[in-house]
Design a protein around this motif. Structure first.
Motif, short mmCIF file in Angstrom:
data_model
loop_
_atom_site.label_atom_id
_atom_site.label_comp_id
_atom_site.label_asym_id
_atom_site.label_seq_id
_atom_site.Cartn_x
_atom_site.Cartn_y
_atom_site.Cartn_z
N UNK A 156 4.07 11.92 1.42
CA UNK A 156 2.97 12.25 2.34
C UNK A 156 2.09 13.39 1.83
N UNK A 157 2.42 13.94 0.65
CA UNK A 157 1.52 14.90 0.02
C UNK A 157 0.45 14.21 -0.81
N UNK A 158 0.53 12.89 -0.90
CA UNK A 158 -0.47 12.08 -1.60
C UNK A 158 -1.42 11.49 -0.56
N UNK A 159 -2.68 11.91 -0.61
CA UNK A 159 -3.70 11.41 0.30
C UNK A 159 -4.61 10.47 -0.48
N UNK A 160 -4.74 9.24 -0.01
CA UNK A 160 -5.70 8.33 -0.63
C UNK A 160 -7.12 8.79 -0.32
N UNK A 161 -7.98 8.75 -1.33
CA UNK A 161 -9.38 9.10 -1.16
C UNK A 161 -10.23 8.02 -1.83
N UNK A 162 -11.55 8.19 -1.74
CA UNK A 162 -12.42 7.26 -2.46
C UNK A 162 -12.63 7.70 -3.90
N UNK A 216 0.83 -1.21 0.00
CA UNK A 216 0.00 0.00 0.00
C UNK A 216 0.86 1.26 0.00
N UNK A 217 1.90 1.26 0.82
CA UNK A 217 2.76 2.44 0.89
C UNK A 217 3.69 2.54 -0.31
N UNK A 218 4.07 1.39 -0.86
CA UNK A 218 4.83 1.40 -2.11
C UNK A 218 3.98 1.99 -3.24
N UNK A 219 2.68 1.66 -3.22
CA UNK A 219 1.77 2.21 -4.23
C UNK A 219 1.67 3.73 -4.09
N UNK A 220 1.68 4.24 -2.86
CA UNK A 220 1.63 5.68 -2.64
C UNK A 220 2.85 6.35 -3.29
#
Length: 404
Positions: free
Chosen positions: A85-91, A68-72
């Motif tokens: 950390x400037x990438x926020x997962x959303x729906x 999951x964090x590698x995907x980020x």
């Protein structure tokens, strides 16, 4: 050059039939199709390491967390964000917009002004109207012209020291217009306003560089980029994300909790309460990998070829009018034929295996501008072909004949 026939083999759904006819899928602006490579990633997650993330010490949890964090990081690199950390997962895009709108409730006051464009999807209108109701801020609109382009001189006139936020889509979902967001961002910043760009329609066709754009917030959805539904991304400059309060409360977004006081986690977890769409995030990155392997320059060149070909073919039909004729445009064609209702044509096209979108496309102000109830929208991706366009035109002519 793309080998489209080989690419089409990656998409199982393109082999199916609809109403006994080979599927011609021209509804890509609503959602794109998913290649087998991404489907395999989804199956692998649920078959091999399905577990909750971040809090587990067992192997499955650690594997899921790592993926999951590698995907980020993959998403960060794709959009060229400075920090992961400037990438926020959303729906999805709508979630990202609402997160920012909610955060600005505590930063705006009565009399502040926010600007939105006339070309927006409802998801980039309604949250800002709600924000104005909560704060007393004033919503202003950049008008559009008959070609479906924003009138930039009017935008310049709207900007002033009271302007705090500007919102614009990168590409119009209803018309395909590519907006001059570099100009809009630069002018907004000149009066100290922040800018949010809705990238839902742009990310399937081009590769935004958020640092080069100097945009403050950028949002998109994976399901329009060959990924799964229910997951998307909010990019925000670190300085802005630190200013915004959490959008939701719950697990994962906390540092410490007592009944007296809660302290919040740092970025990005401050905005990611609860169990996320773990598989979706991993598959989102897989979809970006798939499209990058094809190459966004190759995709853009081929889709422009499809757009030109389809435009030429459609304009040969009597009484057909295209809405959205900007020179800067992506592979979307919205049109009507005479006085025939778009829904009627869309229904008959479906009987012939052709999937298009009809209606106002969640962009009702655009339809009101043109004084029409809606349009027929054909939207193309890199796995579509000129042969499909030819078959679409034949089916469209049959539908018109039946309804005339």
């Amino acid at each position: 050059m793309l080998n489209v026939q080989d690419i089409r083999k990656d998409f199982p759904i393109l082999n199916r039939k609809v109403n006994g006819k080979p599927l011609i899928y021209f509804d890509n602006a609503a959602t794109s199709q998913t290649p087998q490579q991404v489907i395999d990633v989804i199956v692998s997650y649920y078959s091999n390491y399905n577990a909750n993330i971040h809090r587990g010490v067992h192997s499955l949890s650690q594997e899921a967390t790592d993926a999951y964090e590698k995907a980020r990081i993959t998403i960060q690199k794709h959009f060229n964000a400075k920090e992961a950390h400037e990438i926020i997962y959303t729906s999805g895009t709508t979630h990202g917009i609402n997160l920012v709108a909610n955060g600005f409730s505590s930063l705006l006051k009565k009399g502040d002004e926010i600007i939105v464009s006339a070309l927006e999807h409802h998801s980039n209108i309604v949250p800002w109207q709600m924000l104005c109701e909560r704060t007393g801020a004033v919503l202003k609109v950049i008008p559009m012209n008959e070609d479906g382009e924003l009138i930039l001189a009017d935008f310049d006139a709207l900007l002033n020291e009271a302007t705090k936020l500007v919102f614009v889509n990168h590409i119009s979902n209803a018309l395909g217009t590519i907006n001059p967001i570099e100009y809009i961002i630069d002018r907004a910043h000149s009066v100290g306003a922040a800018v949010l760009v809705d990238g839902a329609q742009s990310c399937p066709h081009l590769k935004p560089d958020v640092q080069a754009l100097d945009v403050d917030f950028y949002v998109c959805s994976a399901h329009k980029i060959c990924g799964p539904t229910g997951v998307g991304m909010l990019y925000g400059k670190e300085e802005w994300l630190k200013k915004l309060p959490p959008y939701q409360g719950g697990g994962e977004m906390i540092a410490e909790v007592s009944f007296e006081k809660t302290t919040y986690a740092g970025l990005p977890h401050k905005f990611e309460a609860g169990t996320p769409n773990i598989c979706g995030g991993i598959a989102f990155a897989a979809a970006l990998d798939y499209m990058n392997a094809i190459g966004f320059e190759n995709i853009a060149a081929y889709e422009n070829e499809l757009l030109s070909y389809a435009t030429e073919r459609l304009l040969q039909i009597d009484d057909l009018k295209i809405f959205g004729t900007s020179e800067e445009k992506t592979s979307v064609i919205s049109f009507n034929v005479g006085t025939i209702h778009p829904y009627d044509i869309g229904t008959i096209l479906d009987k012939m295996g052709v999937a298009v979108r009809t209606g106002h496309h969640c962009a009702q102000p655009i339809m009101d501008f043109f004084k029409i109830p809606g349009t027929i929208r054909a939207s193309f991706m890199f796995y579509n072909t000129k042969a499909e366009i030819d078959a679409f035109v034949v089916a469209l002519k049959k539908a018109i004949m039946m309804l005339s």
